[in-house]
Write an enzyme that holds these catalytic residues in place. Structure first.
Site, PDB file in Angstrom:
ATOM      1  N   LYS A 250       0.805  -1.228   0.000  1.00  0.00           N
ATOM      2  CA  LYS A 250       0.000   0.000   0.000  1.00  0.00           C
ATOM      3  C   LYS A 250       0.833   1.272   0.000  1.00  0.00           C
ATOM      4  O   LYS A 250       0.468   2.265  -0.594  1.00  0.00           O
ATOM      5  CB  LYS A 250      -0.920   0.009   1.227  1.00  0.00           C
ATOM      6  CG  LYS A 250      -2.037  -0.971   1.122  1.00  0.00           C
ATOM      7  CD  LYS A 250      -2.981  -0.835   2.297  1.00  0.00           C
ATOM      8  CE  LYS A 250      -3.825  -2.063   2.470  1.00  0.00           C
ATOM      9  NZ  LYS A 250      -3.021  -3.196   3.001  1.00  0.00           N
ATOM     10  N   ARG A 251       1.940   1.218   0.659  1.00  0.00           N
ATOM     11  CA  ARG A 251       2.719   2.446   0.761  1.00  0.00           C
ATOM     12  C   ARG A 251       3.388   2.858  -0.548  1.00  0.00           C
ATOM     13  O   ARG A 251       3.978   3.913  -0.664  1.00  0.00           O
ATOM     14  CB  ARG A 251       3.754   2.335   1.878  1.00  0.00           C
ATOM     15  CG  ARG A 251       4.578   1.079   1.861  1.00  0.00           C
ATOM     16  CD  ARG A 251       5.300   0.925   3.201  1.00  0.00           C
ATOM     17  NE  ARG A 251       5.881   2.186   3.668  1.00  0.00           N
ATOM     18  CZ  ARG A 251       7.053   2.647   3.273  1.00  0.00           C
ATOM     19  NH1 ARG A 251       7.769   1.970   2.425  1.00  0.00           N
ATOM     20  NH2 ARG A 251       7.509   3.784   3.741  1.00  0.00           N
TER      21      ARG A 251
END
Length: 485
Positions: A250-251
């Site tokens: 996600k990052r």
RNA sequence: GUCUCCUUCGUCUAGUGGUUAGGACACCGGGUUUUCAUCCCGGCAACAGGGGUUCGACUCCCCUAGGAGAUGCCA
């Protein structure tokens, strides 16, 4: 007959890595005139998530990748959902126990955790039930502690297998995971058992999967041997990583694939981009249609090394495919984005549809994402708000700008009825007469009409807006310019 | 820690013993242009390091370094 499967687990949303795996498998099946099938690996009931299951269908529906066999379309090798195949796994696990390849174990979660801790991160299970005498075992069996079935990995020797991408790989058996669990205490199989059994029963010819499976492949090979089955061809795909070289998460931005749809990516662009991450055709071609890939995709052009996901290149491809898009279908694709930004209603009315369609030629080559459209043509739907200072060209002041605008105002009303060439000619003549640059004439009008110094081509924009509204906007802007002196 | 894999421009890659190491994205410069964008032209930029093998290594072998993945009753 080539048969490949995509076997996601509904425990999370479809992300770039999983879709890349599916794409490669799909393309290989197609290029070999084989079968591509979907199998749902829902054996983890702790993490099972209904929304994730739906996400699988939505994602591939959007991408346009279809399977020949699967839970939704059926097929001769079903059921294609592992939770519906439990007795198959039970039977096969029992068969391994009977043949002496597997055994029941009664460890508690706490005991196992303690063992892991004690082994100082080295992993390793003490195999305490593997050779336990029957008398001792009986007490565990009768105690009602839930049992698992564990596979007896060999204590010595080595296991090797060939991988299409990686070549020949070899492990010492002592380095293998110690007696991995085949059947969990809840009656569900682990991945190792379920995948091996299903791949065999479904006559999968090529196992194409992510690289995280490489270390457990020798166990799978051993399982095939224990069952007396011929293992399929293994093909481990390279990892897709973020800019930091780590597994995509996600990052790193949008990893949920449907988020790419929301951001205005075209599926063609994403597919074209994804196929080039870890695969190449030759030293020239970058652009591939799905239809072409379905013919030419071959396993021997798959790369070994992990590849960084490059948003900039994806952006370029997206712009490319938007430019290639037929005007009508682009207009159609733009509607949801116009609706989402509140510029047109849902469902859209005829006039709005027509406006969007007419605007496409003006903005098509300016779009990097479908989601860029509302910003570019917002001025067609509502009056822009802007700082009058924006109208003042470089090296001019407000007074000079106002004077130019006033002088050129009569020409604005005529724009819609003339061609771009005629308009340009008129404005050029005017600029010459006023001894100024063409840009100095057009920039103030551009800002007055669109509210921005950056906009679609001015004459076309005015034609779409209409003479009346255009003149009104210029007059109003002129007024504001004078007032704010 | 251990096991396994990986290593060509910033990024994706071509390259399979002899190449000015090619292309694409990005970046920089120039041109076209009513802004922006498109388009066109040009430029910058790489074989991780060290040993071998060989007449000759980006290409073959070994070592080192770095990176990643795995090490679950998750997949």
């Amino acid at each position: 007959m080539v048969r490949v499967r995509y076997a996601p687990s509904p425990t999370g949303l479809q992300h770039i890595g999983s879709v890349r795996t599916a794409l490669f498998a799909y393309l290989y099946a197609r290029s070999q005139a084989g079968v591509f099938l979907l199998r749902i690996e829902d054996t983890d009931r702790e993490r099972y998530d209904e929304a994730s299951l739906q996400d699988i269908y939505d994602t591939f529906g959007w991408l346009g990748l279809r399977w020949d066999e699967g839970p939704d379309v059926g097929g001769a090798y079903g059921p294609y959902v592992q939770s519906e195949r439990l007795d198959i796994y039970r039977r096969h696990a029992a068969r391994l126990v009977d043949a002496g390849f597997a055994y029941y174990a009664y460890d508690s979660a706490q005991e196992l955790a303690a063992q892991r801790e004690a082994s100082d991160g080295k992993g390793g299970y003490d195999r305490r039930f593997r050779d336990m005498p029957e008398e001792q075992l009986a007490s565990y069996r009768d105690s009602g502690v839930p049992a698992v079935i564990r596979f007896k990995t060999p204590l010595d020797g080595s296991t090797r297998f060939d991988d299409v991408v990686l070549g020949q790989l070899s492990w010492k058996n002592e380095d293998l995971p110690a007696d991995p669990v085949l059947m969990k205490s809840d009656g569900f199989p682990t991945y190792h058992l379920a995948a091996v059994v299903d791949d065999h029963l479904m006559e999968i010819s090529h196992i194409m999967r992510g690289p995280e499976w490489v270390p457990s492949t020798p166990v799978h090979v051993l399982l095939y041997e224990a069952f007396g089955w011929e293992p399929p061809v293994f093909c481990h795909l390279p990892l897709v990583v973020g800019e930091d070289g780590k597994k995509l998460s996600k990052r790193h931005g949008a990893t949920r694939v449907l988020e790419f749809r929301e951001r205005g990516y075209l599926p063609e662009a994403l597919i074209n981009y994804l196929v080039r991450v870890g695969w190449s055709y030759d030293d020239k071609q970058e652009i591939f249609s799905l239809e072409e890939l379905e013919r030419i995709f071959l396993l021997d052009r798959i790369n070994k090394a992990p590849a960084v996901f490059d948003y900039q290149k994806l952006e370029w491809l997206n712009g490319y495919y938007i430019r290639e898009c037929a005007a009508d279908s682009l207009a159609q694709a733009l509607l949801p984005f116009m609706q989402r930004s509140g510029l047109i209603a849902d469902p859209p009315d005829e006039a709005d549809i027509r406006t969007v369609r007419d605007a496409v030629p003006l903005i098509q080559e300016r779009l990097k994402y479908l989601a860029d459209a509302p910003g570019l043509i917002r001025f067609l739907f509502e009056e822009p708000d802007f700082d009058p200072e924006e109208m003042v060209p470089k090296k001019l002041d407000r007074g000079e700008t106002a004077a130019l605008l006033e002088a050129v105002l009569p020409l604005v009303a005529q724009i819609p009825d003339a061609t771009d060439e005629e308009n340009e000619e008129r404005f050029r003549a005017k600029a010459a007469a006023l001894e100024t640059r063409l840009g100095n004439l057009l920039m103030p009008i551009r800002v007055a009409i669109t509210g921005s110094r950056v906009s679609p081509p001015l004459f076309g924009s005015i034609r779409l807006l209409g003479a009346d509204s255009s003149v009104r906007r210029v007059q109003k802007a002129l007024q504001r310019l004078k007032e704010s002196r």
